[in-house]
Enzyme design. Sequence first.
Site, PDB file in Angstrom:
ATOM      1  N   PHE A 133       5.770  -7.778  -0.573  1.00 52.11           N
ATOM      2  CA  PHE A 133       6.503  -6.568   0.364  1.00 52.11           C
ATOM      3  C   PHE A 133       5.648  -5.161  -0.125  1.00 52.11           C
ATOM      4  O   PHE A 133       4.433  -5.319   0.039  1.00 52.11           O
ATOM      5  CB  PHE A 133       7.956  -6.419  -0.319  1.00 52.11           C
ATOM      6  N   SER A 134       6.368  -4.182  -0.667  1.00 57.33           N
ATOM      7  CA  SER A 134       5.949  -2.784  -0.626  1.00 57.33           C
ATOM      8  C   SER A 134       4.746  -2.695  -1.818  1.00 57.33           C
ATOM      9  O   SER A 134       4.146  -1.619  -1.895  1.00 57.33           O
ATOM     10  CB  SER A 134       6.649  -1.877  -0.770  1.00 57.33           C
ATOM     11  N   VAL A 135       4.486  -3.616  -2.652  1.00 52.52           N
ATOM     12  CA  VAL A 135       3.488  -3.515  -3.595  1.00 52.52           C
ATOM     13  C   VAL A 135       2.132  -3.449  -2.894  1.00 52.52           C
ATOM     14  O   VAL A 135       1.174  -2.756  -3.298  1.00 52.52           O
ATOM     15  CB  VAL A 135       3.412  -4.923  -4.410  1.00 52.52           C
TER      16      VAL A 135
END
Length: 397
Positions: A133-135
């Site tokens: 995801f937003s990592v």
Amino acid sequence: MSHHLIRKTVLAGAVAAAGLVAAPALAPAHAQVPLDPATPNFLMWSPELQSRGYRAIEDVFQVNTIERGEAVRPLVMADRQIDPTFTHDGQDWTVASYMEAFNVSGVLVLKDGQILLERYGMGRQPADRWTSFSVAKSVTSTLVGAAIQDGKIAGLNAPVTDYIPELAGSAYDGVTVRQLLMMSSGVTWNEDYTDPKSDVANAGVAPGEPGMNAMVSYMRRLPRANPPGAVFNYNTGETDLVGLLVSNATGQSLAAYASEKIWKPYGMERDAIWMVDPTGQERGGCCISMTLRDYGRVGQFVLEGGMAGDRAVLPAGWVEAATTRQIDNGAAGYGYFWWMNPSGAYQASGIFGQSITTYRDDGLVIVINSAWPRATGADLSAARSAFLDAVHAAAKE
């Protein structure tokens, strides 16, 4: 760079947050339970689907491959292993009970580059990848630094329109690369995942202009709300713009550039995969899948200042600036696609419980991959914070 498409789906909205529409069944090699056609949204997968799908994104969505090199950087076991316990919300917890209660598929703790704790759950094995995801946003910002080091991007104060000329004449006139990385372009954007009329819900499905990246086409029509650099406003669409900016500046796909700058020289153990939009452009804001140990290597690479062997991949001072407070976000602060943690750490963070948390002064990197029952939640974050505090304390003993 290899390009892999097993089953095509329609991507709707910014992938890091919302709107992945209609995922078909996974390939038989991963079949434990079928994907339920009545649950089409990526954010609404059941725990069983999360467990299987997060490990096999390439079987559902279009991806590009981040190729590893020939050499693997070893991660050796430290002489001392930790197994912390802690109390949270009136209950005593162990690593095992925390992982079971919060659907954690992997925990990795590195101290001075050595493994203090490595644990897997949800049937995951060490060779299994897991989506970020937003990592991925933090990886994308790191690639901006690499492109500056390579002379492909003139610097943080370079205008965004120099690299995405289709934005000229829009509210992005006068916005710099640094202001995008700080989530402070000043351009109007609604990231409300529960609002079907929000920008994050509509950006990926709005019809684009012929011959133009659909996200650029959508975002160049947005109005201005604030002066550039003045106000933090979380904006996944702009992280996709940053990904495109890097690709345009370097003349390479994000996956190929990540391979050249991080995966090969630093010695990742397995190819990673990066989800792409319908045009084949990697999403700068979402969804790199890698092994637990490679998440740790990403954290270690940044902690070490962006060095691959004796070669500086990032400019001098880049990591310190990127991972310290650059703008007020109403909490501990925000850097260049990195969150500041109240405990003094900096963190790459993704929904459903993905994080790389780094305590710079202690040489400590903590990776957690999860399949939380909800994308976000104060209760979920509080439990993770208590776990991180316990790991941090045990690592310092």
